[in-house]
Design an enzyme around this catalytic site. Structure first.
Site, PDB file in Angstrom:
ATOM      1  N   TRP A   1      -2.786   3.564 -13.605  1.00 54.61           N
ATOM      2  CA  TRP A   1      -3.002   2.185 -13.131  1.00 54.61           C
ATOM      3  C   TRP A   1      -3.034   2.119 -11.609  1.00 54.61           C
ATOM      4  O   TRP A   1      -2.280   2.811 -10.931  1.00 54.61           O
ATOM      5  CB  TRP A   1      -1.845   1.325 -13.641  1.00 54.61           C
TER       6      TRP A   1
ATOM      7  N   ASN B   1      -3.091  -1.077  -8.424  1.00 55.43           N
ATOM      8  CA  ASN B   1      -3.351  -2.425  -7.911  1.00 55.43           C
ATOM      9  C   ASN B   1      -3.529  -2.372  -6.398  1.00 55.43           C
ATOM     10  O   ASN B   1      -4.371  -1.590  -5.931  1.00 55.43           O
ATOM     11  CB  ASN B   1      -2.378  -3.491  -8.436  1.00 55.43           C
ATOM     12  N   ASP B   2      -2.801  -3.132  -5.621  1.00 50.96           N
ATOM     13  CA  ASP B   2      -3.123  -3.342  -4.197  1.00 50.96           C
ATOM     14  C   ASP B   2      -3.453  -2.088  -3.387  1.00 50.96           C
ATOM     15  O   ASP B   2      -2.755  -1.076  -3.513  1.00 50.96           O
ATOM     16  CB  ASP B   2      -1.919  -3.952  -3.480  1.00 50.96           C
TER      17      ASP B   2
ATOM     18  N   TRP C   1       0.616  -1.772 -15.285  1.00 47.23           N
ATOM     19  CA  TRP C   1       1.516  -1.856 -14.125  1.00 47.23           C
ATOM     20  C   TRP C   1       2.927  -1.370 -14.474  1.00 47.23           C
ATOM     21  O   TRP C   1       3.523  -1.827 -15.424  1.00 47.23           O
ATOM     22  CB  TRP C   1       1.593  -3.306 -13.641  1.00 47.23           C
TER      23      TRP C   1
ATOM     24  N   SER D   1       3.959  -2.819  -2.061  1.00 47.66           N
ATOM     25  CA  SER D   1       2.900  -2.774  -1.053  1.00 47.66           C
ATOM     26  C   SER D   1       3.418  -2.761   0.372  1.00 47.66           C
ATOM     27  O   SER D   1       4.523  -3.243   0.663  1.00 47.66           O
ATOM     28  CB  SER D   1       1.975  -3.971  -1.245  1.00 47.66           C
TER      29      SER D   1
ATOM     30  N   ARG E   1       8.403  -9.464   0.728  1.00 47.88           N
ATOM     31  CA  ARG E   1       7.707  -8.177   0.561  1.00 47.88           C
ATOM     32  C   ARG E   1       6.394  -8.033   1.323  1.00 47.88           C
ATOM     33  O   ARG E   1       5.949  -8.921   2.001  1.00 47.88           O
ATOM     34  CB  ARG E   1       7.455  -7.928  -0.922  1.00 47.88           C
ATOM     35  N   ASP E   2       5.813  -6.866   1.140  1.00 38.18           N
ATOM     36  CA  ASP E   2       4.468  -6.495   1.585  1.00 38.18           C
ATOM     37  C   ASP E   2       4.323  -6.480   3.107  1.00 38.18           C
ATOM     38  O   ASP E   2       3.436  -7.140   3.682  1.00 38.18           O
ATOM     39  CB  ASP E   2       3.417  -7.430   0.956  1.00 38.18           C
TER      40      ASP E   2
ATOM     41  N   GLU F   1       1.437 -13.414  -1.037  1.00 39.75           N
ATOM     42  CA  GLU F   1       1.645 -11.966  -1.056  1.00 39.75           C
ATOM     43  C   GLU F   1       0.715 -11.304  -0.031  1.00 39.75           C
ATOM     44  O   GLU F   1      -0.234 -11.908   0.453  1.00 39.75           O
ATOM     45  CB  GLU F   1       1.307 -11.403  -2.445  1.00 39.75           C
TER      46      GLU F   1
HETATM   47  C1  FRU Z   1       0.411  -8.028  -5.228  1.00 39.83           C
HETATM   48  C2  FRU Z   1       1.793  -7.506  -5.526  1.00 39.83           C
HETATM   49  C3  FRU Z   1       2.576  -7.327  -4.241  1.00 39.83           C
HETATM   50  C4  FRU Z   1       3.579  -6.275  -4.611  1.00 39.83           C
HETATM   51  C5  FRU Z   1       2.775  -5.396  -5.519  1.00 39.83           C
HETATM   52  C6  FRU Z   1       3.569  -4.743  -6.604  1.00 39.83           C
HETATM   53  O1  FRU Z   1      -0.544  -7.721  -6.171  1.00 39.83           O
HETATM   54  O2  FRU Z   1       2.458  -8.356  -6.414  1.00 39.83           O
HETATM   55  O3  FRU Z   1       3.139  -8.513  -3.752  1.00 39.83           O
HETATM   56  O4  FRU Z   1       4.061  -5.593  -3.500  1.00 39.83           O
HETATM   57  O5  FRU Z   1       1.776  -6.206  -6.091  1.00 39.83           O
HETATM   58  O6  FRU Z   1       2.811  -3.809  -7.293  1.00 39.83           O
END
Ligand code: FRU
Length: 564
Positions: free
Chosen positions: A140, A142-143, A167, A200, A260-261, A312
């Protein structure tokens, strides 16, 4: 004869041994221990996506060296994922959810199917794997995370689950490219530790050695997602190949649950590093001279823009405004849910940043979207890009259905890279989004035939309908309405839309003036539409059972197809 008997006996012992290698020691209805008898590089874990999560602790000499969650197969195996054993000798597995209590624990498919191997086969087995978009080899994604450019190489890390195509187990996977198009998979950049999984974040090139790890060191900031969300640092002194975690982690803590992030950049005027953090419904801005001690400067956003979901993945950068010789600042705020067509989307604010505070030019109720499709999220930009470029990459999916899209070996791709600038329409300034110029190098000789990986350029003379279709009657209908100044894409009959009620839809974008040229990037499971002047972008996934092979246009529009 004797020789034959001996060979047969040897074979039988071998089979028996093999059968015993993966013999679960069942402690209870939800707890199993597995001795790792064989020392191969990997143990292949059989995954069934519908199964509940099993929590696995990997032990060596009675010490836990790794923990992970995997949906170990109960009834059938969807695919395998490799667990690198690194000489571990025991797996301590506890199951969650009721499915495990049904039937005998010893009968679970996973025990019969686990395999010791030295190689993991990553050959593509997916019909929908894009041909020219970045994807993880397996698992998987994502970001996009920690994006930076250095010495001719673009570095792209990403939220990655190496133990399944849904995820879970967040780490930073990594890829590199010399042209933003062809990506080479690299070993995971940053792996989970005692502070949590790795959410992230971003990377910067510390050219002047402000942090003390050396000139040109790469500094990564990410969210440690443990009991709380905290910000941690890692650094690389080999150009981003390997990262060491900073001994003072976590660097920033808070009692707010969504914290976060981190996104970092160097602000030359104040000679400070700036960090943006997504904190619930606002962005917080911190500054630092050495990347280690941070001062809170300000917050932005509580009353601004869209608040239909959690804020985010922030970013903040300066861009030129077309035709003015001026520059303005853009604050990127990804939001989920709350997007214009449901689920996740990228909103942004245009204004000024003085090194301490971001002020927005627009009235608080104005909302601007960077892409008007359903599948363009977590957009962030590269640090240190050459030629003053601002290059953005997004995750090409939507949290509403990202875990269910019809792929297995991997899940999710990135949208194509885009170069950003600003343009004025009326009293507002908007973000211009152009496919990065590198995309032009993919163009083959113009052809009449639509393929599963190509760019289509449509020259428009007013309102036009553009239909992509295959022999099965699956189609995508796009409409440019010159009066209303809108562009829309209808994917309700695009192919497989059955996996989520949120998937079939029509997305609509403002075109900010007359559209003269449409650039359409087609790949096996995605469509990205751009106005030739960069005033409109729309990214949507599609899952046709066979590629669209015809294109029909109305109103004498001219079509040129560039196969890739
Ligand atoms: C955005 C998010 C971020 C987080 C990450 C976790 O898609 O929710 O805020 O850091 O994905 O995978």
């Amino acid at each position: 004869m004797k020789k034959l008997l001996m060979t047969l006996m040897a074979m039988m012992t071998c089979c028996l041994l093999d059968a015993q290698i993966i013999a679960p020691r069942i402690l209870s209805d939800s707890h199993v221990m597995l001795s790792l008898e064989k020392q191969t590089r990997y143990l292949l874990l059989p995954v069934e996506e519908k199964a509940e999560i099993a929590h696995i602790r990997v032990l060596k000499d009675n010490n836990v060296c790794q923990t992970l969650n995997a949906r170990l197969a109960v009834d059938k195996v969807d695919y395998f994922v490799p667990l690198e054993l690194k000489k571990a000798d025991l797996l301590d597995i506890s199951f969650r959810g009721d499915r495990r209590t049904k039937g005998a624990m010893s009968e679970l498919a996973c025990w019969h199917e686990m395999k010791y191997v030295d190689e993991f086969d990553m050959t593509n087995r997916e019909h929908f794997r894009p041909k020219y978009h970045h994807t993880p080899k397996y698992g998987w994604m994502n970001d996009p995370n920690g994006m930076f450019y250095k010495d001719g190489v673009w570095h792209l890390a990403f939220q990655w689950n190496p133990y399944g195509s849904q995820w879970e187990n967040m780490t930073w996977g990594a890829s590199t490219s010399r042209d933003l198009i062809h990506w080479d998979a690299q070993p995971a950049a940053i792996e989970a530790d005692g502070l949590g999984t790795i959410f992230s974040g971003s990377c910067v090139v510390d050219k002047e050695n402000t942090a003390g790890f050396g000139k040109g060191a790469i500094i990564a900031y990410y969210t440690s997602a443990g009991e709380a969300q905290t910000q941690s640092m890692a650094y690389s002194t080999d150009g981003g190949k390997t990262f060491k975690k900073y001994s003072g982690n976590p660097v920033l803590v808070s009692s707010v649950p969504d914290f976060r992030d981190p996104h970092l950049f160097w602000h030359a005027e104040t000679q400070r590093w700036i960090m943006l953090l997504a904190v619930g419904q606002e962005m917080q801005i911190y500054s630092s001279a050495n990347l280690k001690q941070w001062t809170m400067e300000s917050r932005f956003g509580a009353e601004y823009g869209n608040h239909g979901g959690v804020w985010e993945c922030p970013d903040l950068f300066r861009l030129p405004v077309r035709g003015t010789g001026q520059q303005k600042w853009v604050l990127v705020c990804n939001i989920n849910p709350g997007g214009p067509f449901g689920g996740s989307a990228t909103q942004y604010f245009v204004g000024n940043f003085d090194g301490h505070k971001f002020t927005c030019d627009s009235r608080p109720e104005v909302t601007k979207w960077m892409d008007y499709g359903k599948d363009h999220y977590a957009t962030v930009t590269f640090d240190n890009a050459p030629d003053n470029r601002r290059v953005a990459i997004a995750w090409m999916s939507n949290w509403q259905y990202a875990n269910e899209v019809p792929t297995k070996q991997f899940r999710s791709a990135n949208a194509i890279p885009r170069d950003l600038d600003l343009f004025i329409d009326g009293t507002e300034t908007y973000c211009g989004v152009m496919p990065s110029p590198e995309m032009l190098t993919l163009r083959g000789k113009p052809s009449k035939q639509l393929t599963d990986a190509c760019e289509v350029v449509v020259t428009l003379k007013g309102s036009t309908e553009i239909t992509l279709q295959n022999a099965k009657g699956e189609k995508v209908v796009m409409r440019y309405d010159a009066q209303k100044q809108t562009f829309s894409m209808d994917r309700t009959k695009s192919g497989d839309t059955s996996f989520s009620e949120h998937f079939p839809c029509t997305t609509v974008a403002p075109t900010h003036g007359q559209m003269k040229q449409l650039r359409l990037f087609i790949d096996r499971s995605s469509l990205e539409a751009f106005d030739g002047d960069g005033k409109m972008a729309m990214t949507n996934l599609v899952f046709p059972s066979e590629p669209y092979n015809t294109i029909n246009v109305t109103n004498k529009a001219k079509v040129t197809i560039y196969p890739f």
